[in-house]
Design a protein around this motif. Sequence first.
Motif, PDB file in Angstrom:
ATOM      1  N   THR A  55      47.739  37.620  46.565  1.00  0.00           N
ATOM      2  CA  THR A  55      48.024  36.636  45.556  1.00  0.00           C
ATOM      3  C   THR A  55      48.240  35.278  46.168  1.00  0.00           C
ATOM      4  N   ASN A  56      49.349  35.179  47.107  1.00  0.00           N
ATOM      5  CA  ASN A  56      49.756  34.122  47.899  1.00  0.00           C
ATOM      6  C   ASN A  56      48.620  33.317  48.697  1.00  0.00           C
ATOM      7  N   GLU A  57      47.661  34.301  49.274  1.00  0.00           N
ATOM      8  CA  GLU A  57      46.478  33.868  49.935  1.00  0.00           C
ATOM      9  C   GLU A  57      45.437  32.848  49.008  1.00  0.00           C
ATOM     10  N   ARG A  58      45.286  33.674  47.928  1.00  0.00           N
ATOM     11  CA  ARG A  58      44.588  32.822  46.723  1.00  0.00           C
ATOM     12  C   ARG A  58      45.160  31.464  46.340  1.00  0.00           C
ATOM     13  N   TYR A  59      46.455  31.574  45.991  1.00  0.00           N
ATOM     14  CA  TYR A  59      46.638  29.976  45.528  1.00  0.00           C
ATOM     15  C   TYR A  59      46.768  29.052  46.577  1.00  0.00           C
ATOM     16  N   GLN A  60      47.004  29.763  47.982  1.00  0.00           N
ATOM     17  CA  GLN A  60      46.852  28.676  49.048  1.00  0.00           C
ATOM     18  C   GLN A  60      45.606  28.222  49.154  1.00  0.00           C
ATOM     19  N   LEU A  84      36.213  36.712  40.450  1.00  0.00           N
ATOM     20  CA  LEU A  84      34.690  36.814  39.974  1.00  0.00           C
ATOM     21  C   LEU A  84      33.619  36.673  41.178  1.00  0.00           C
ATOM     22  N   MET A  85      33.942  35.542  42.235  1.00  0.00           N
ATOM     23  CA  MET A  85      33.136  35.358  43.118  1.00  0.00           C
ATOM     24  C   MET A  85      32.915  36.533  44.241  1.00  0.00           C
ATOM     25  N   GLU A  86      33.711  37.437  43.957  1.00  0.00           N
ATOM     26  CA  GLU A  86      33.859  38.673  44.941  1.00  0.00           C
ATOM     27  C   GLU A  86      33.107  39.806  44.181  1.00  0.00           C
ATOM     28  N   LEU A  87      32.523  39.713  43.264  1.00  0.00           N
ATOM     29  CA  LEU A  87      31.795  40.716  42.418  1.00  0.00           C
ATOM     30  C   LEU A  87      30.089  41.182  42.835  1.00  0.00           C
ATOM     31  N   GLY A  88      30.004  39.905  43.593  1.00  0.00           N
ATOM     32  CA  GLY A  88      28.555  40.262  44.324  1.00  0.00           C
ATOM     33  C   GLY A  88      27.572  39.869  42.987  1.00  0.00           C
ATOM     34  N   ILE A  89      27.910  39.206  41.848  1.00  0.00           N
ATOM     35  CA  ILE A  89      27.002  38.851  40.748  1.00  0.00           C
ATOM     36  C   ILE A  89      26.798  37.093  40.846  1.00  0.00           C
ATOM     37  N   PRO A  90      25.649  36.633  40.593  1.00  0.00           N
ATOM     38  CA  PRO A  90      25.506  35.164  40.581  1.00  0.00           C
ATOM     39  C   PRO A  90      26.689  34.496  39.593  1.00  0.00           C
ATOM     40  N   VAL A  91      27.105  33.430  39.976  1.00  0.00           N
ATOM     41  CA  VAL A  91      28.310  32.803  39.272  1.00  0.00           C
ATOM     42  C   VAL A  91      28.061  31.535  39.071  1.00  0.00           C
ATOM     43  N   VAL A  92      28.258  30.712  37.958  1.00  0.00           N
ATOM     44  CA  VAL A  92      28.148  29.343  37.429  1.00  0.00           C
ATOM     45  C   VAL A  92      29.266  28.879  36.747  1.00  0.00           C
ATOM     46  N   MET A  93      29.984  27.915  37.404  1.00  0.00           N
ATOM     47  CA  MET A  93      31.133  27.632  36.711  1.00  0.00           C
ATOM     48  C   MET A  93      31.031  26.374  35.829  1.00  0.00           C
ATOM     49  N   ALA A  94      31.528  26.481  34.664  1.00  0.00           N
ATOM     50  CA  ALA A  94      31.279  25.222  33.690  1.00  0.00           C
ATOM     51  C   ALA A  94      32.908  24.846  33.670  1.00  0.00           C
ATOM     52  N   VAL A  95      33.205  23.486  33.932  1.00  0.00           N
ATOM     53  CA  VAL A  95      34.409  22.866  33.928  1.00  0.00           C
ATOM     54  C   VAL A  95      34.516  22.261  32.490  1.00  0.00           C
ATOM     55  N   ASN A  96      35.460  22.843  31.588  1.00  0.00           N
ATOM     56  CA  ASN A  96      35.454  22.272  30.378  1.00  0.00           C
ATOM     57  C   ASN A  96      36.425  21.292  30.062  1.00  0.00           C
ATOM     58  N   MET A  97      36.468  20.554  29.004  1.00  0.00           N
ATOM     59  CA  MET A  97      37.557  19.454  28.590  1.00  0.00           C
ATOM     60  C   MET A  97      37.522  18.551  29.627  1.00  0.00           C
ATOM     61  N   MET A  98      36.197  18.177  30.163  1.00  0.00           N
ATOM     62  CA  MET A  98      36.075  16.800  31.184  1.00  0.00           C
ATOM     63  C   MET A  98      36.351  15.694  30.349  1.00  0.00           C
ATOM     64  N   ASP A  99      36.055  15.708  28.890  1.00  0.00           N
ATOM     65  CA  ASP A  99      36.459  14.472  28.217  1.00  0.00           C
ATOM     66  C   ASP A  99      37.876  14.218  28.226  1.00  0.00           C
ATOM     67  N   LEU A 108      41.459  28.886  38.399  1.00  0.00           N
ATOM     68  CA  LEU A 108      40.610  29.078  39.555  1.00  0.00           C
ATOM     69  C   LEU A 108      41.114  30.503  40.105  1.00  0.00           C
ATOM     70  N   TYR A 109      42.062  31.030  39.541  1.00  0.00           N
ATOM     71  CA  TYR A 109      42.536  32.354  40.155  1.00  0.00           C
ATOM     72  C   TYR A 109      41.478  33.308  39.809  1.00  0.00           C
ATOM     73  N   LEU A 110      41.094  33.259  38.544  1.00  0.00           N
ATOM     74  CA  LEU A 110      39.967  33.948  38.106  1.00  0.00           C
ATOM     75  C   LEU A 110      38.822  33.817  38.958  1.00  0.00           C
ATOM     76  N   THR A 111      38.423  32.863  38.989  1.00  0.00           N
ATOM     77  CA  THR A 111      37.040  32.400  39.635  1.00  0.00           C
ATOM     78  C   THR A 111      36.954  32.867  41.075  1.00  0.00           C
ATOM     79  N   THR A 112      37.986  33.038  41.794  1.00  0.00           N
ATOM     80  CA  THR A 112      38.023  33.482  43.210  1.00  0.00           C
ATOM     81  C   THR A 112      37.748  34.954  43.149  1.00  0.00           C
ATOM     82  N   GLU A 146      30.919  23.075  46.652  1.00  0.00           N
ATOM     83  CA  GLU A 146      30.748  23.427  48.059  1.00  0.00           C
ATOM     84  C   GLU A 146      31.750  24.284  48.553  1.00  0.00           C
ATOM     85  N   LYS A 147      33.115  24.120  47.961  1.00  0.00           N
ATOM     86  CA  LYS A 147      34.353  24.591  48.313  1.00  0.00           C
ATOM     87  C   LYS A 147      34.433  26.095  47.757  1.00  0.00           C
ATOM     88  N   LEU A 148      33.830  26.321  46.530  1.00  0.00           N
ATOM     89  CA  LEU A 148      33.760  27.541  45.852  1.00  0.00           C
ATOM     90  C   LEU A 148      32.553  28.569  46.315  1.00  0.00           C
TER      91      LEU A 148
END
Length: 718
Positions: free
Chosen positions: A244-249, A102-117, A96-100, A133-135
Amino acid sequence: MGVKIALAGNPNSGKTTLFNALTGSNQFVGNWPGVTVEKKEGRIKDNKDVVLMDLPGIYSLSPYTLEEVVARNYLIHERPDAILNIVDGTNLERNLYLTTQLMELGIPVVMAVNMMDIVRKSGDRIDTRKLSEKLGCEVVSISALKGDGIKEAAEKTVKAAWKKEASLPAHEFRPEIENALNEIENLLEMSGAGISEEQRRFYAVKLFERDDKIKGNVENIPDIENIIADAEKKMDDDSESIITNERYQYISAVIDSCLVKMKKEKLTVSDKIDRIVTNRWLALPIFAAVMWLVYYVSVSTVGGFATDWTNDVLFGEIIPPAIEGFLESIGCAAWLQGLILDGIVAGVGAVLGFVPQMLVLFIFLAFLEACGYMARIAFIMDRIFRKFGLSGKSFIPMLIGLGCGVPGVMASRTIENDRDRKMTIMTTTFIPCGAKLPIIALIAGALFDGASWVAPSAYFVGIAAIICSGIILKKTKMFSGNPAPFVMELPAYHLPTVGNILRSMWERGSSFIKKAGTVILLSTIFIWFTSSFGIVNGRLSMVEDLSDGFLSGIGRAFAWIFAPLGWGDWRSAVAAVTGLVAKENVVGTFGILFGFGEVAEDGAEVWGTLAGSMTALAAYSFLVFNLLCAPCFAAIGAIKREMNNVKWFWFAIGYQCVFAYLVSLCIYQFGMVFSGAGIGIGTIIALLVFIGFLYLLFRPYKESGSFSMNISSVRVKA
């Protein structure tokens, strides 16, 4: 008008599996401009208007590695229409660190949560609705390996791309940081920095972190140092650590609300396996057994049977008689028949005959890489390499070099330490690449009766050469110093898909086949012409005996150099030299000069011709020399580019050739002594070389003034 989608995610998150599943064979592989990082793009199978760009696996958008710089530059400058962010569901916090970012780039983002099995199997539960909702972006559950949910993820990403509504980060930093970022955004707007409104948030954060590379993208950089200094004073930390600390919190809060973990103390399957395969005492014997099995099956059994049929039947009983009959029926000239049958078919056919063995080997290597064991090998070898002054990072290019030495040499760019990088470039090609497998198989079959130990021994000779070279070179002033730190990830074990293994096998094998139709074809024509023609009665004409041809004279001029190694015959000397053009040429040259159309492990022609020209000991000396000496022209070119210095380039090539010669000399001369042949001048020279080698190997290290760091590994739990 088409749509561009960027596929972004951490290494080992299943990104390549998802890319292959979505694009199938509709993909193009190349390099990013100016760098050696692989570039993959393809069109989605069900929607040819959608181009999917597979970005390099990265942990963040900070410019710590070449891959991160390449991925970030693409996202900033190329501005894809949407980002499909693949996340490993078994390790949300790290992903999720990378996700936070990517969300700041101003580009539409869709997240695929893999290995759900795997997540469900472990008893854990991820609330994707709450995670969305959170992201502030759409979230889809998928299993790239099984194909579950990937179509929905692709459709939602395409839909987001067409809507062109930028994803807005739901995350806000604490007030002190937000105020500082807002000030920077306002200054960027007023200063005419040339940054669009959608990207200002990303640029503000990066400038706050004092990201030097991002400053190069800003036309008029406002003075923001006072803003950063005030925030650092309030937070009592440096700006990058604050972010970095803010992101991880924030990530920790998201995980607490969206992930329900099953309380458990028992070890995962991966942990149980690793207790055995990475055990301090068992790791190396298991590794040796695995590599022996890989080469045994590839060379001596399954691959050997397929190669026997290819050589004995396809290039022995089917193709040559058919071509010969056709050429005779059209009244083809004798010299042209000789060129086609004795040159092209005998030379190229001898090389292509080993394709089945190579494909079997590549299947095994692809399986070991995909299942996660290759990462363990790198971890195991790092322990050994570090004891001898080498970095574990050096083993990654060597693993890549198993397929081809060119990308292996190029992969050395990931090593930051210049000394370690140069040493890795010099030693990477010691590992047998796919092009050397035909030489190994030929020697093992023709002179060792297909003995199962010959092929694996070639692999371990390469590793031993790397370790010994590392020890010797590290004790010189040029390479002295502590090795670079090595942080690596151990992904969870999993069974790869058949499609991915076959695709990987074909990517490696097809380049070998293409080379047989280009470089090797031209080489065999040259070898046939120079060996079949000579000056007879003052005229240029075909010769009946190859020893009267031009090539024979050329070979005899330098064959004496290799006589102390046991193979002073001009044909063997010529084969070794033509191997510099392409290692496969060694087998092709034998196919022409020894006059046999098929080169099989148990072929009678091999026993009657090649085996009669050298002893088994000389053959092993020949094998070792060709494994360790300078590689093919393509790899030599890669070494020249990566060294970027003429003196270093020639030093590397010279070291490889001299090292190969001295090792082969010792093998042959000591072998002769042990076989009862007595002691000669060559033996005395070999003894002096061996004593010098031991001195260089065991003399004390020169103390280095550089600092030392501990290595660590990151295990991804499943």
